[in-house]
Scaffold this active site. Structure first.
Site, PDB file in Angstrom:
ATOM      1  N   TYR A 132       0.703  -1.570   0.087  1.00 19.02           N
ATOM      2  CA  TYR A 132       0.069  -0.025   0.336  1.00 19.02           C
ATOM      3  C   TYR A 132       0.911   1.228  -0.187  1.00 19.02           C
ATOM      4  CZ  TYR A 132      -4.116   2.482   0.859  1.00 19.02           C
ATOM      5  OH  TYR A 132      -5.465   3.810   0.705  1.00 19.02           O
ATOM      6  N   LYS A 150     -20.354 -20.366 -10.322  1.00 16.33           N
ATOM      7  CA  LYS A 150     -19.147 -20.302 -11.676  1.00 16.33           C
ATOM      8  C   LYS A 150     -18.550 -19.813 -10.823  1.00 16.33           C
ATOM      9  CE  LYS A 150     -20.433 -20.454 -16.082  1.00 16.33           C
ATOM     10  NZ  LYS A 150     -21.490 -21.441 -16.313  1.00 16.33           N
ATOM     11  N   GLU A 176     -24.642 -15.272 -17.785  1.00 17.05           N
ATOM     12  CA  GLU A 176     -25.084 -16.480 -17.404  1.00 17.05           C
ATOM     13  C   GLU A 176     -26.621 -15.984 -17.111  1.00 17.05           C
ATOM     14  OE1 GLU A 176     -24.626 -20.459 -15.823  1.00 17.05           O
ATOM     15  OE2 GLU A 176     -22.793 -18.951 -16.940  1.00 17.05           O
ATOM     16  N   ASP A 177     -26.838 -16.747 -17.167  1.00 12.88           N
ATOM     17  CA  ASP A 177     -28.644 -16.927 -16.891  1.00 12.88           C
ATOM     18  C   ASP A 177     -29.453 -15.867 -17.245  1.00 12.88           C
ATOM     19  OD1 ASP A 177     -28.140 -19.400 -16.103  1.00 12.88           O
ATOM     20  OD2 ASP A 177     -28.344 -19.194 -13.646  1.00 12.88           O
ATOM     21  N   ASP A 209     -24.465 -19.931 -21.626  1.00 15.18           N
ATOM     22  CA  ASP A 209     -25.279 -20.961 -21.550  1.00 15.18           C
ATOM     23  C   ASP A 209     -25.682 -21.539 -23.159  1.00 15.18           C
ATOM     24  OD1 ASP A 209     -26.883 -20.354 -19.331  1.00 15.18           O
ATOM     25  OD2 ASP A 209     -27.209 -19.324 -19.216  1.00 15.18           O
ATOM     26  N   ALA A 243     -35.861 -24.116 -28.714  1.00 20.66           N
ATOM     27  CA  ALA A 243     -34.653 -23.037 -29.546  1.00 20.66           C
ATOM     28  C   ALA A 243     -34.862 -21.491 -28.852  1.00 20.66           C
ATOM     29  CB  ALA A 243     -36.324 -22.337 -30.966  1.00 20.66           C
ATOM     30  N   GLY A 244     -33.982 -21.887 -27.552  1.00 19.17           N
ATOM     31  CA  GLY A 244     -33.737 -20.617 -26.794  1.00 19.17           C
ATOM     32  C   GLY A 244     -32.178 -20.224 -26.289  1.00 19.17           C
ATOM     33  N   ASN A 272     -21.217 -27.578 -18.754  1.00 16.74           N
ATOM     34  CA  ASN A 272     -20.835 -26.271 -19.182  1.00 16.74           C
ATOM     35  C   ASN A 272     -19.129 -26.761 -18.136  1.00 16.74           C
ATOM     36  OD1 ASN A 272     -22.909 -26.258 -20.981  1.00 16.74           O
ATOM     37  ND2 ASN A 272     -23.439 -24.199 -19.876  1.00 16.74           N
TER      38      ASN A 272
END
Length: 397
Positions: free
Chosen positions: A48, A103, A145-146, A171, A204-205, A326
């Site tokens: 520091y 994650k 994500e999500d 995803d 189809a997402g 994943n």
């Protein structure tokens, strides 16, 4: 099969209790460590003030030094708005935070990367993009994500354009990468080329669209995508822009109808919709078929039932063979991108990741082993090396 030391191995025959789960999450799953201990005044003056001022001045004169003297180049922002969390749906940013922490734990465990969960209390694409642009000096990559479809497509595209660092919606692309790796493994076992296969994707997402895209990039013969209203085909009403564009590149045989019509005579089924597929539809597929029933926690069809008709079956679960997870993809993909100093993640980098995952399992392939274990320590380094090489070949490093 090669024996791999699995430090995270558990007895899957022993059910996990609710109490065990909640105790493991108390206080969160993350902490910040200090690699160089500050134990005396000398160490304090180096870490520091006054010592840190020299580093700040150096970075002010040459901004590129931030990668050397801070953690930015090894830091991934794990970002969610909480609108599509696991199979729970739109449960909000606070409820999404345990998933984002998880994650981050996987990034550290498998990729050796630091990461920060950022859950945003907005679903407005402009606001999310503006927030991350302003935060860009603090991180080196973004893992989305999500985020619910179809908004996730626009958000990822906008962020890739706005940020000079790797951005990937896991995803979408993490699922696609490991799916392609698994199909490479299955096809090697069955001695079938992907160019000769008709592949049906239910859903189809975000993940369904990305899986269709990577399979087409890998040379799939025909991909048919089915949503809740039936087969995507040109001219069909009720499709958003993403589905309408995908319909121009899929369903080469011009099928009409729903999942029953799509699966008749198909070679591969990929379930990403959370729906249930009756056994008789799996039975209607071609001989030597491949079934990837990936919805969690309940696959589209029970794997034991699917095996009555399919040559190879995979799920997203750890308690059945061939888990498509994943975590085999994203730690190595981001590690490789950051190692190479990549500005973005290209299609070539994703294909390279899938090939690297397949290569880890290649020597020991069987009907019950088409991808490595989700905790195989060999995977992330191999994926990282392949992704970094592809980034340099693509000129984005």
């Amino acid at each position: 099969m090669t024996t791999v030391n699995d430090p995270l191995a558990t007895d899957l025959n022993t059910p996990v209790t609710d109490d065990e789960i909640f105790r493991a999450h108390e206080g969160g799953k993350l902490d910040v460590s200090v690699p160089r201990a500050i134990t005396d005044s000398r160490a304090l003056s180096i870490a520091y003030t006054p010592g840190v001022a020299k580093v700040s001045r150096a970075i002010a004169e040459d901004a590129s030094l931030v990668d050397k003297y801070t953690w930015t180049s090894r830091l991934v922002a794990v970002v969610s708005d909480g609108t599509a969390v696991l199979g729970l749906g739109d449960i909000g940013p606070r409820a999404a935070l345990p998933v984002m922490e998880g994650k981050s734990a996987l990034f550290k465990t498998f990729g050796g990367l630091n990461s920060i969960p950022l859950v945003l209390d907005t679903t407005d694409v402009d606001e999310i993009v503006e927030t991350l642009v302003r935060l860009r000096p603090s991180f080196g990559a973004v893992n989305l994500e999500d985020v619910a479809a179809p908004r996730c497509f626009e958000l990822e595209k906008r962020l890739i354009e706005a940020l000079d660092c790797p951005v990937m919606h896991d995803d979408q692309h993490g699922t696609a990468i490991i799916l392609l790796a698994a199909l490479r493994g299955a096809n090697a076992v069955l001695d079938k080329p992907i160019a000769d296969q008709r592949i049906v994707i239910a859903g189809a997402g975000a993940s369904g669209v990305a899986c269709a895209n990577i399979l087409l990039s890998a040379g799939a013969g025909d991909v048919t995508v089915v949503d809740s209203r039936g087969i995507l085909h040109e001219g069909r009403e009720g499709m958003n822009d993403v589905k309408a564009e995908l319909a121009t590149r899929t369903n080469k045989t011009g099928l009409r109808g729903g999942i029953a019509e799509a699966l008749t005579g198909a070679d591969v089924f990929v379930g990403l919709s959370g729906s249930t597929v009756p056994e008789e539809l799996i039975a209607s597929m071609a001989n030597g078929s491949v079934v990837f029933a990936l919805s969690n926690p309940d696959p589209e069809i029970h794997p034991d039932v699917a095996r009555n008709h399919a040559a190879i079956v995979a799920t997203g679960r750890s308690d059945f063979p061939n888990q498509i997870n994943n975590s085999l993809a994203f730690p190595g993909v981001f590690r490789g991108a950051l190692d190479a100093g990549a500005r973005k993640i290209t299609e070539h980098m994703k294909l390279a990741a899938a090939e690297a995952i397949f290569a880890v399992a290649e020597e020991d392939l069987s009907a019950d082993y088409i991808v490595p274990s989700a905790v195989d320590p060999r995977v992330a380094p191999e994926v990282a090396a392949a992704v970094a090489k592809a980034a340099k070949e693509d000129g984005v490093a």
